[in-house]
Design a protein around this motif. Sequence first.
Motif, PDB file in Angstrom:
ATOM      1  N   VAL A   1      28.230  49.148  43.442  1.00  0.00           N
ATOM      2  CA  VAL A   1      27.341  48.057  43.124  1.00  0.00           C
ATOM      3  C   VAL A   1      28.093  47.072  42.229  1.00  0.00           C
ATOM      4  CG1 VAL A   1      25.200  47.431  41.978  1.00  0.00           C
ATOM      5  CG2 VAL A   1      25.343  49.574  43.231  1.00  0.00           C
ATOM      6  N   GLU A   2      28.027  45.811  42.592  1.00  0.00           N
ATOM      7  CA  GLU A   2      28.684  44.788  41.791  1.00  0.00           C
ATOM      8  C   GLU A   2      27.765  44.361  40.648  1.00  0.00           C
ATOM      9  OE1 GLU A   2      30.143  41.554  44.141  1.00  0.00           O
ATOM     10  OE2 GLU A   2      31.205  42.883  45.502  1.00  0.00           O
ATOM     11  N   VAL A   3      28.309  44.335  39.430  1.00  0.00           N
ATOM     12  CA  VAL A   3      27.559  43.982  38.233  1.00  0.00           C
ATOM     13  C   VAL A   3      28.457  43.143  37.321  1.00  0.00           C
ATOM     14  CG1 VAL A   3      26.123  46.066  38.276  1.00  0.00           C
ATOM     15  CG2 VAL A   3      28.288  46.081  37.031  1.00  0.00           C
ATOM     16  N   GLU A   4      27.943  42.846  36.147  1.00  0.00           N
ATOM     17  CA  GLU A   4      28.758  42.328  35.058  1.00  0.00           C
ATOM     18  C   GLU A   4      28.716  43.393  33.972  1.00  0.00           C
ATOM     19  OE1 GLU A   4      27.141  38.537  33.940  1.00  0.00           O
ATOM     20  OE2 GLU A   4      28.144  37.518  35.583  1.00  0.00           O
ATOM     21  N   ALA A   5      29.864  43.673  33.361  1.00  0.00           N
ATOM     22  CA  ALA A   5      29.938  44.716  32.345  1.00  0.00           C
ATOM     23  C   ALA A   5      30.481  44.151  31.039  1.00  0.00           C
ATOM     24  CB  ALA A   5      30.822  45.863  32.832  1.00  0.00           C
ATOM     25  N   ASN A   6      29.970  44.687  29.941  1.00  0.00           N
ATOM     26  CA  ASN A   6      30.402  44.312  28.598  1.00  0.00           C
ATOM     27  C   ASN A   6      31.684  45.091  28.301  1.00  0.00           C
ATOM     28  OD1 ASN A   6      30.676  43.682  25.910  1.00  0.00           O
ATOM     29  ND2 ASN A   6      28.649  44.395  25.318  1.00  0.00           N
ATOM     30  N   TYR A   7      32.815  44.419  28.431  1.00  0.00           N
ATOM     31  CA  TYR A   7      34.125  45.077  28.316  1.00  0.00           C
ATOM     32  C   TYR A   7      34.339  45.635  26.905  1.00  0.00           C
ATOM     33  CZ  TYR A   7      39.162  45.799  28.449  1.00  0.00           C
ATOM     34  OH  TYR A   7      40.416  46.355  28.376  1.00  0.00           O
ATOM     35  N   GLN A   8      34.502  46.950  26.819  1.00  0.00           N
ATOM     36  CA  GLN A   8      34.748  47.685  25.580  1.00  0.00           C
ATOM     37  C   GLN A   8      33.786  47.282  24.466  1.00  0.00           C
ATOM     38  OE1 GLN A   8      38.969  47.402  24.705  1.00  0.00           O
ATOM     39  NE2 GLN A   8      39.479  48.782  26.387  1.00  0.00           N
ATOM     40  N   ASP A   9      32.560  46.938  24.847  1.00  0.00           N
ATOM     41  CA  ASP A   9      31.501  46.582  23.909  1.00  0.00           C
ATOM     42  C   ASP A   9      31.909  45.429  22.982  1.00  0.00           C
ATOM     43  OD1 ASP A   9      28.868  46.938  23.128  1.00  0.00           O
ATOM     44  OD2 ASP A   9      29.387  48.285  21.486  1.00  0.00           O
TER      45      ASP A   9
ATOM     46  N   TYR B   1      32.363  40.704  32.129  1.00  0.00           N
ATOM     47  CA  TYR B   1      33.264  40.451  33.241  1.00  0.00           C
ATOM     48  C   TYR B   1      32.710  41.084  34.517  1.00  0.00           C
ATOM     49  CZ  TYR B   1      36.562  39.215  29.579  1.00  0.00           C
ATOM     50  OH  TYR B   1      37.173  38.622  28.503  1.00  0.00           O
ATOM     51  N   PRO B   2      33.080  40.524  35.683  1.00  0.00           N
ATOM     52  CA  PRO B   2      32.666  41.134  36.946  1.00  0.00           C
ATOM     53  C   PRO B   2      33.212  42.556  37.037  1.00  0.00           C
ATOM     54  CG  PRO B   2      33.652  38.964  37.323  1.00  0.00           C
ATOM     55  CD  PRO B   2      33.873  39.300  35.889  1.00  0.00           C
TER      56      PRO B   2
ATOM     57  N   LEU C   1      25.584  46.956  31.043  1.00  0.00           N
ATOM     58  CA  LEU C   1      25.636  46.441  32.406  1.00  0.00           C
ATOM     59  C   LEU C   1      24.509  45.450  32.610  1.00  0.00           C
ATOM     60  CD1 LEU C   1      26.153  49.777  34.358  1.00  0.00           C
ATOM     61  CD2 LEU C   1      27.909  48.218  33.555  1.00  0.00           C
ATOM     62  N   ARG C   2      24.765  44.458  33.436  1.00  0.00           N
ATOM     63  CA  ARG C   2      23.713  43.513  33.815  1.00  0.00           C
ATOM     64  C   ARG C   2      23.996  43.016  35.223  1.00  0.00           C
ATOM     65  NH1 ARG C   2      25.275  38.464  29.798  1.00  0.00           N
ATOM     66  NH2 ARG C   2      27.036  37.696  31.003  1.00  0.00           N
ATOM     67  N   LEU C   3      22.945  42.473  35.838  1.00  0.00           N
ATOM     68  CA  LEU C   3      23.083  41.927  37.180  1.00  0.00           C
ATOM     69  C   LEU C   3      24.005  40.719  37.162  1.00  0.00           C
ATOM     70  CD1 LEU C   3      19.365  41.948  38.355  1.00  0.00           C
ATOM     71  CD2 LEU C   3      21.123  43.616  38.904  1.00  0.00           C
ATOM     72  N   ASN C   4      24.768  40.550  38.234  1.00  0.00           N
ATOM     73  CA  ASN C   4      25.560  39.326  38.334  1.00  0.00           C
ATOM     74  C   ASN C   4      24.649  38.220  38.877  1.00  0.00           C
ATOM     75  OD1 ASN C   4      25.464  39.616  41.165  1.00  0.00           O
ATOM     76  ND2 ASN C   4      27.435  40.627  41.245  1.00  0.00           N
ATOM     77  N   ALA C   5      25.138  37.003  38.921  1.00  0.00           N
ATOM     78  CA  ALA C   5      24.310  35.844  39.305  1.00  0.00           C
ATOM     79  C   ALA C   5      23.703  36.005  40.695  1.00  0.00           C
ATOM     80  CB  ALA C   5      25.138  34.572  39.227  1.00  0.00           C
ATOM     81  N   GLU C   6      24.466  36.526  41.642  1.00  0.00           N
ATOM     82  CA  GLU C   6      23.962  36.701  43.009  1.00  0.00           C
ATOM     83  C   GLU C   6      22.805  37.696  43.042  1.00  0.00           C
ATOM     84  OE1 GLU C   6      25.595  38.496  47.214  1.00  0.00           O
ATOM     85  OE2 GLU C   6      27.025  37.441  45.936  1.00  0.00           O
TER      86      GLU C   6
END
Length: 133
Positions: free
Chosen positions: A1-9, A14-15, A49-54
């Motif tokens: 699943v494609e998401v956006e993730a908070n890199y190393q908090d 980032y995608p 994690l959060r949903l990406n724009a799409e």
Amino acid sequence: VEVEANYQDTGSWYPAVVKAVAEDTGKPSYTVWYPDDDETEAGLPETSLRLNAEQKQKAASKAAAATGLGTGSSEAEEEAEEEGDPLVEVPPGVYFGDVELQLACLDYAEEFNKFKPPKPVEIIFCHILELLP
């Protein structure tokens, strides 16, 4: 699943692609892969994690279809969204449609919970108070 993730908090989103889900501690943790850097990060909580724009657009379209309402997007709303302004004019029917959808979800949750799942579905009740001039 494609998401956006908070890199190393760090607060930098980032995608990413979810590669695995673990529930060792009772709360799910996620392993994601960042395709731009070819890096993997494990043990991410759901809040990272959060949903990406799409995916946000797809979810909004599904919600609009479920409530029988169009997206109702106007130029002013789109401009306000780009600027991050949360105070935009929203047709009153949108809120009432949302409550109707939540009530329908409550019925489904009650049916689902009859099967005694390991994690029952809980619905937070919402109310709308319309103030008229």
